[in-house]
Design an enzyme around this catalytic site. Structure first.
Site, PDB file in Angstrom:
ATOM      1  CG  ASN A   9     -40.005  -7.681  10.292  1.00  0.00           C
ATOM      2  OD1 ASN A   9     -38.362  -7.710  10.764  1.00  0.00           O
ATOM      3  ND2 ASN A   9     -40.677  -7.634  11.079  1.00  0.00           N
ATOM      4  CD1 TRP A  10     -35.990  -9.295   4.301  1.00  0.00           C
ATOM      5  CD2 TRP A  10     -34.076  -8.668   4.701  1.00  0.00           C
ATOM      6  NE1 TRP A  10     -35.080  -8.714   3.196  1.00  0.00           N
ATOM      7  CE2 TRP A  10     -34.099  -8.283   3.754  1.00  0.00           C
ATOM      8  CE3 TRP A  10     -32.488  -8.426   5.405  1.00  0.00           C
ATOM      9  CZ2 TRP A  10     -33.209  -8.159   2.464  1.00  0.00           C
ATOM     10  CZ3 TRP A  10     -31.141  -8.412   4.978  1.00  0.00           C
ATOM     11  CH2 TRP A  10     -31.406  -7.925   3.340  1.00  0.00           C
ATOM     12  CE  LYS A  11     -42.250 -11.710  10.518  1.00  0.00           C
ATOM     13  NZ  LYS A  11     -43.679 -11.633  10.762  1.00  0.00           N
ATOM     14  CG  HIS A  95     -43.058  -7.525  15.019  1.00  0.00           C
ATOM     15  ND1 HIS A  95     -43.371  -8.111  14.932  1.00  0.00           N
ATOM     16  CD2 HIS A  95     -43.251  -7.180  13.410  1.00  0.00           C
ATOM     17  CE1 HIS A  95     -44.073  -9.289  14.077  1.00  0.00           C
ATOM     18  NE2 HIS A  95     -43.574  -8.619  12.970  1.00  0.00           N
ATOM     19  CD  GLU A  97     -43.360 -12.627  13.776  1.00  0.00           C
ATOM     20  OE1 GLU A  97     -42.022 -11.920  14.155  1.00  0.00           O
ATOM     21  OE2 GLU A  97     -43.692 -12.449  13.339  1.00  0.00           O
ATOM     22  CD  GLU A 167     -46.568  -6.402  11.306  1.00  0.00           C
ATOM     23  OE1 GLU A 167     -46.130  -6.615   9.953  1.00  0.00           O
ATOM     24  OE2 GLU A 167     -46.084  -6.784  11.879  1.00  0.00           O
ATOM     25  N   GLY A 173     -48.228 -13.787   8.884  1.00  0.00           N
ATOM     26  CA  GLY A 173     -47.056 -15.268   8.473  1.00  0.00           C
ATOM     27  C   GLY A 173     -47.772 -16.728   7.714  1.00  0.00           C
ATOM     28  CB  SER A 213     -50.193 -12.460   4.618  1.00  0.00           C
ATOM     29  OG  SER A 213     -50.090 -13.203   5.855  1.00  0.00           O
ATOM     30  N   GLY A 234     -43.325  -9.300   5.562  1.00  0.00           N
ATOM     31  CA  GLY A 234     -42.063 -10.555   6.416  1.00  0.00           C
ATOM     32  C   GLY A 234     -41.886 -11.676   5.180  1.00  0.00           C
ATOM     33  N   GLY A 235     -42.748 -12.253   5.649  1.00  0.00           N
ATOM     34  CA  GLY A 235     -42.104 -13.427   3.668  1.00  0.00           C
ATOM     35  C   GLY A 235     -41.496 -13.173   2.675  1.00  0.00           C
TER      36      GLY A 235
HETATM   37  O1  13P Z   1     -45.938  -9.552  10.682  1.00  0.00           O
HETATM   38  C1  13P Z   1     -44.825  -9.239   9.433  1.00  0.00           C
HETATM   39  C2  13P Z   1     -44.045  -7.988   8.580  1.00  0.00           C
HETATM   40  O2  13P Z   1     -44.115  -7.464  10.108  1.00  0.00           O
HETATM   41  C3  13P Z   1     -45.251  -9.939   8.942  1.00  0.00           C
HETATM   42  O3  13P Z   1     -45.282 -10.744   8.195  1.00  0.00           O
HETATM   43  P1  13P Z   1     -46.118 -11.637   7.283  1.00  0.00           P
HETATM   44  O4  13P Z   1     -45.941 -10.687   5.874  1.00  0.00           O
HETATM   45  O5  13P Z   1     -45.100 -13.182   6.146  1.00  0.00           O
HETATM   46  O6  13P Z   1     -47.417 -12.585   7.411  1.00  0.00           O
END
Ligand code: 13P
Length: 253
Positions: A9-11, A95, A97, A167, A173, A213, A234-235
């Site tokens: 998930n590149w956001k 998500h 967010e 999640e 993050g 994470s 994500g990251g």
């Molecule tokens: O929100 C996430 C994936 O959708 C998780 O993000 P991280 O892997 O950066 O913690």
């Protein structure tokens, strides 16, 4: 046996040039389709170009959100019908967010899940508790409620094909990942919830990812658990070498 599914998930990251460079550098190197499903969740802006870039390889493209209506007066929104037309395969829905910052609700998540199937996309439905909820011992009930609401009205077959991403919000993050055992306990509870609401078959087929994470160094611990079938990352999905390392850890594991 459920096939693992790893989705980046590149956001809101990367330019078109960076996205295409990433796609071109991973597309021939990802493990075979038989061993793992590889997904990239990219910003809506360049989904079409990414679909073209990875065509014929084992990389599928996901949107990070969409509207539940096919078309209409929804300024700034993205239509699932248009995403399907571009060849986008998945859509991340609900998500945390988006729930926190963009008014996503259980009801809109459900409408989006139904609309995704209508257009032939697979929804990756996100759920997860806050730290306060975890500390109050409310995790299982809260997450089960989110899942019940998200799947309402779907057919047994649609539920079987859904991807659920668990999640925990406090792990996103932050570098503070949930322990594999704790994550598995919640994923097992989600599967029980699906079993209770639908059937043995849909509970056995639905794929449940852990997210929060996840990195190449810890993904194997999660994948070793009975009820975790993949990861939403994500990251650690932003760098091509790291994305490939996640996939390799899973396909060898
Ligand atoms: O929100 C996430 C994936 O959708 C998780 O993000 P991280 O892997 O950066 O913690």
């Amino acid at each position: 046996m459920r096939k693992p599914i790893i989705a980046g998930n590149w956001k809101m990251n990367k330019t078109l040039e960076e996205a295409l460079e990433f796609a071109n550098s991973v597309k021939e190197k990802v493990p075979a389709a038989a061993s793992v499903d590889s997904v990239i969740g990219a910003p809506a802006l360049f989904l079409g170009q990414l679909v073209e870039a990875v065509e014929g390889t084992n990389v599928k493209i996901s949107a990070q959100n969409a509207h539940f209506e096919e078309s209409g007066a929804f300024t700034g929104e993205t239509s699932l019908k248009a995403l399907a037309d571009l060849g986008v395969s998945y859509v991340i829905i609900g998500h945390s967010e988006r729930r926190e910052m963009f008014n996503e609700t259980d009801e809109s998540v459900n409408k989006k899940a139904r609309a995704a199937f209508k257009q032939g996309l697979v929804p990756i439905v996100c759920c997860g508790e806050t730290l306060d909820q975890r500390e109050a011992g409310e995790t299982n009930d809260f997450v089960a409620g989110q899942i019940k609401a998200a799947l309402e009205g779907l057919t047994e077959e649609q539920v079987s094909n859904t991807v659920i991403a668990y999640e925990p919000i406090w792990a996103i993050g932050t570098g503070k990942s949930s322990s594999a055992q704790d994550a598995n306990e919640v994923c097992a509870h989600i599967r029980e919830t699906v079993r209770g609401l639908y059937s043995e078959k849909s509970a056995d087929s639905v794929r449940i990812q852990y997210g929060g994470s996840v990195k190449p160094e810890n993904i194997a611990e999660y994948m070793a658990e009975s009820d975790i079938d993949g990861a939403l990352v994500g990251g650690a999905s932003l760098d091509a070498a790291s994305y490939l390392a996640l996939l390799e850890a899973v396909s060898n594991g």
